[in-house]
Scaffold this motif. Sequence first.
Motif, PDB file in Angstrom:
ATOM      1  N   ALA A 168       0.804  -1.222   0.000  1.00  0.00           N
ATOM      2  CA  ALA A 168       0.000   0.000   0.000  1.00  0.00           C
ATOM      3  C   ALA A 168       0.837   1.272   0.000  1.00  0.00           C
ATOM      4  CB  ALA A 168      -0.947  -0.009   1.204  1.00  0.00           C
ATOM      5  N   ALA A 169       1.878   1.314   0.800  1.00  0.00           N
ATOM      6  CA  ALA A 169       2.644   2.556   0.967  1.00  0.00           C
ATOM      7  C   ALA A 169       3.380   2.980  -0.298  1.00  0.00           C
ATOM      8  CB  ALA A 169       3.643   2.404   2.113  1.00  0.00           C
ATOM      9  N   TYR A 170       3.535   2.068  -1.263  1.00  0.00           N
ATOM     10  CA  TYR A 170       4.266   2.392  -2.487  1.00  0.00           C
ATOM     11  C   TYR A 170       3.356   2.977  -3.569  1.00  0.00           C
ATOM     12  CZ  TYR A 170       7.694  -0.881  -0.426  1.00  0.00           C
ATOM     13  OH  TYR A 170       8.556  -1.535   0.401  1.00  0.00           O
ATOM     14  N   TRP A 171       2.058   3.064  -3.297  1.00  0.00           N
ATOM     15  CA  TRP A 171       1.092   3.449  -4.315  1.00  0.00           C
ATOM     16  C   TRP A 171       0.326   4.703  -3.902  1.00  0.00           C
ATOM     17  CZ3 TRP A 171       0.203   0.665  -8.891  1.00  0.00           C
ATOM     18  CH2 TRP A 171       0.851  -0.564  -8.996  1.00  0.00           C
ATOM     19  N   HIS A 172      -0.327   5.315  -4.902  1.00  0.00           N
ATOM     20  CA  HIS A 172      -1.359   6.316  -4.665  1.00  0.00           C
ATOM     21  C   HIS A 172      -2.710   5.631  -4.882  1.00  0.00           C
ATOM     22  CE1 HIS A 172      -4.012   9.756  -5.363  1.00  0.00           C
ATOM     23  NE2 HIS A 172      -3.083  10.511  -4.791  1.00  0.00           N
ATOM     24  N   PRO A 173      -3.728   5.946  -4.095  1.00  0.00           N
ATOM     25  CA  PRO A 173      -5.003   5.232  -4.238  1.00  0.00           C
ATOM     26  C   PRO A 173      -5.592   5.267  -5.645  1.00  0.00           C
ATOM     27  CG  PRO A 173      -4.989   6.468  -2.191  1.00  0.00           C
ATOM     28  CD  PRO A 173      -3.739   6.855  -2.917  1.00  0.00           C
ATOM     29  N   ILE A 174      -5.521   6.399  -6.331  1.00  0.00           N
ATOM     30  CA  ILE A 174      -6.095   6.473  -7.683  1.00  0.00           C
ATOM     31  C   ILE A 174      -5.330   5.561  -8.629  1.00  0.00           C
ATOM     32  CG2 ILE A 174      -6.561   7.996  -9.649  1.00  0.00           C
ATOM     33  CD1 ILE A 174      -6.887  10.290  -7.633  1.00  0.00           C
ATOM     34  N   THR A 224     -12.265  15.201  -5.738  1.00  0.00           N
ATOM     35  CA  THR A 224     -13.141  14.192  -6.318  1.00  0.00           C
ATOM     36  C   THR A 224     -12.520  13.550  -7.552  1.00  0.00           C
ATOM     37  OG1 THR A 224     -15.087  15.352  -5.504  1.00  0.00           O
ATOM     38  CG2 THR A 224     -15.417  13.771  -7.306  1.00  0.00           C
ATOM     39  N   SER A 225     -12.490  12.220  -7.525  1.00  0.00           N
ATOM     40  CA  SER A 225     -11.928  11.447  -8.627  1.00  0.00           C
ATOM     41  C   SER A 225     -12.628  10.098  -8.654  1.00  0.00           C
ATOM     42  CB  SER A 225     -10.418  11.276  -8.438  1.00  0.00           C
ATOM     43  OG  SER A 225      -9.846  10.667  -9.569  1.00  0.00           O
ATOM     44  N   THR A 226     -12.241   9.262  -9.613  1.00  0.00           N
ATOM     45  CA  THR A 226     -12.825   7.929  -9.708  1.00  0.00           C
ATOM     46  C   THR A 226     -11.825   6.994 -10.350  1.00  0.00           C
ATOM     47  OG1 THR A 226     -14.785   6.677 -10.362  1.00  0.00           O
ATOM     48  CG2 THR A 226     -13.877   8.197 -11.992  1.00  0.00           C
ATOM     49  N   LEU A 260      -7.187   0.831   1.559  1.00  0.00           N
ATOM     50  CA  LEU A 260      -8.225  -0.066   1.063  1.00  0.00           C
ATOM     51  C   LEU A 260      -9.598   0.593   0.948  1.00  0.00           C
ATOM     52  CD1 LEU A 260      -9.194  -2.760   0.056  1.00  0.00           C
ATOM     53  CD2 LEU A 260      -9.330  -3.561   2.437  1.00  0.00           C
ATOM     54  N   PRO A 261     -10.118   1.293   1.963  1.00  0.00           N
ATOM     55  CA  PRO A 261     -11.428   1.936   1.791  1.00  0.00           C
ATOM     56  C   PRO A 261     -11.436   2.962   0.654  1.00  0.00           C
ATOM     57  CG  PRO A 261     -10.815   1.884   4.107  1.00  0.00           C
ATOM     58  CD  PRO A 261      -9.597   1.483   3.342  1.00  0.00           C
ATOM     59  N   ALA A 262     -10.305   3.633   0.443  1.00  0.00           N
ATOM     60  CA  ALA A 262     -10.232   4.606  -0.644  1.00  0.00           C
ATOM     61  C   ALA A 262     -10.317   3.919  -1.995  1.00  0.00           C
ATOM     62  CB  ALA A 262      -8.939   5.418  -0.533  1.00  0.00           C
ATOM     63  N   VAL A 263      -9.605   2.813  -2.159  1.00  0.00           N
ATOM     64  CA  VAL A 263      -9.647   2.073  -3.424  1.00  0.00           C
ATOM     65  C   VAL A 263     -11.058   1.567  -3.698  1.00  0.00           C
ATOM     66  CG1 VAL A 263      -8.882  -0.047  -4.574  1.00  0.00           C
ATOM     67  CG2 VAL A 263      -7.206   1.453  -3.472  1.00  0.00           C
ATOM     68  N   ARG A 264     -11.694   0.995  -2.709  1.00  0.00           N
ATOM     69  CA  ARG A 264     -13.058   0.493  -2.903  1.00  0.00           C
ATOM     70  C   ARG A 264     -14.016   1.626  -3.268  1.00  0.00           C
ATOM     71  NH1 ARG A 264     -13.591  -3.896   2.094  1.00  0.00           N
ATOM     72  NH2 ARG A 264     -13.578  -5.782   0.790  1.00  0.00           N
ATOM     73  N   ALA A 265     -13.846   2.782  -2.651  1.00  0.00           N
ATOM     74  CA  ALA A 265     -14.716   3.916  -2.968  1.00  0.00           C
ATOM     75  C   ALA A 265     -14.479   4.397  -4.405  1.00  0.00           C
ATOM     76  CB  ALA A 265     -14.470   5.055  -1.985  1.00  0.00           C
ATOM     77  N   LEU A 266     -13.245   4.420  -4.835  1.00  0.00           N
ATOM     78  CA  LEU A 266     -12.929   4.832  -6.211  1.00  0.00           C
ATOM     79  C   LEU A 266     -13.498   3.849  -7.221  1.00  0.00           C
ATOM     80  CD1 LEU A 266      -9.257   5.927  -5.534  1.00  0.00           C
ATOM     81  CD2 LEU A 266     -11.051   7.435  -6.412  1.00  0.00           C
ATOM     82  N   LEU A 323      -3.521   2.870  -7.805  1.00  0.00           N
ATOM     83  CA  LEU A 323      -3.741   1.472  -7.448  1.00  0.00           C
ATOM     84  C   LEU A 323      -5.117   1.002  -7.890  1.00  0.00           C
ATOM     85  CD1 LEU A 323      -2.673  -1.048  -6.061  1.00  0.00           C
ATOM     86  CD2 LEU A 323      -3.482  -0.130  -3.878  1.00  0.00           C
ATOM     87  N   ALA A 324      -6.133   1.812  -7.684  1.00  0.00           N
ATOM     88  CA  ALA A 324      -7.492   1.436  -8.089  1.00  0.00           C
ATOM     89  C   ALA A 324      -7.579   1.215  -9.594  1.00  0.00           C
ATOM     90  CB  ALA A 324      -8.480   2.509  -7.649  1.00  0.00           C
ATOM     91  N   GLY A 325      -6.977   2.114 -10.366  1.00  0.00           N
ATOM     92  CA  GLY A 325      -7.038   1.988 -11.815  1.00  0.00           C
ATOM     93  C   GLY A 325      -6.272   0.796 -12.343  1.00  0.00           C
TER      94      GLY A 325
END
Length: 347
Positions: free
Chosen positions: A79-85, A157-159, A135-141, A87-89
């Motif tokens: 997780a620490a090596y990524w940005h949520p946007i 705001t992003s997705t 994790l909650p950020a990725v799921r929300a995205l 990682l989600a994409g």
Amino acid sequence: MKFQLAVNMERIDDSYDMKDVARHTLEMVQIAEEGGFDIVWAAEHHALEMTIAPNPFQLLTWWSHETSTIRLGTAVATAAYWHPINLAGEAAFVDLISGGRLEFGIGSGAYQREFDRMRPGLKQSDAWRYMQEMLPAVRALWRGDYAHDGEYWSFPTSTSVPKPVQPEVPVWVAARSPITYDYAVREKCNVNCWPLTRPFAEAELYMRQLNEAIAKADNGWSPRFALMRHACLYDNDADRQEALNAIRRLLSQFENLFRNTGDVVNGFPKAIPLDELEGREQYDPAMLEENLMFGSPDTAIRKLKDYQALGVNEFIYYASMGLSHEAQQRSLRMFVKEVMPEFREAR
């Protein structure tokens, strides 16, 4: 019992050409799919030849084009090596391109050496905090538009683009400590665990922690629980000795990394001489042969039934341990042919 494969592109030294390493890794994935394995896992590590996986999603995308049914997991995205946007994409793209086969595994990371390079100043022991925010950020995205204002990341705001194909992507958390078991069950994640070379009692400890977390959460969630062990089957003494020599050499390199001695040259951790390790329990050949998924097919069946009786109904066959490519494939084929049918019939 379901079976999963963890396999790395790996080089213990430079005796293998990288093209041969890549070919062998894909062949292991294909053997697993043909044999009925449920999931194959790709790791994330950086600047280490023993686990060549700078982006697990690249590995999964590659494997997705060369397979059709086996599910594809990250074990784990650190997780620490990524940005949520980001990682989600990346994760959603794998789900799209594979036809909905992604198993999303997330974790804290293993070696301080990597953190010193990827997230300077972050202690590995604190990295779980990043995972729990991520994790909650990725799921929300994945669901749609989302803005985040947290301790480690903030963004308007992003997705996720693209979105996953699966309505709910299965999420796995690598867990060892009670706090991580509590988090996994609270967030309705599946759990994978790795007792390293420790005895069966370590698996019993993890099962207790899981059951305690389920009782504490009281949210109706019953996670899938998978246990990983280094695995090698053999039916003669020469192959047995090759397996024990390989795992002891690999563990001596792990010892280097866990100590963070800095003794890594061109991506290859120096093996701490085994004569410096003699007498240490975690390197004793008899202990390794008993605690790991080593031995004959009959021995493997006995060990798996012990895990099954404990409540472990998914086993991760960890193939990568510095064995020759021929020995790795011979062992995996033996496992498919002589061990797995025992558990298909019992289902």
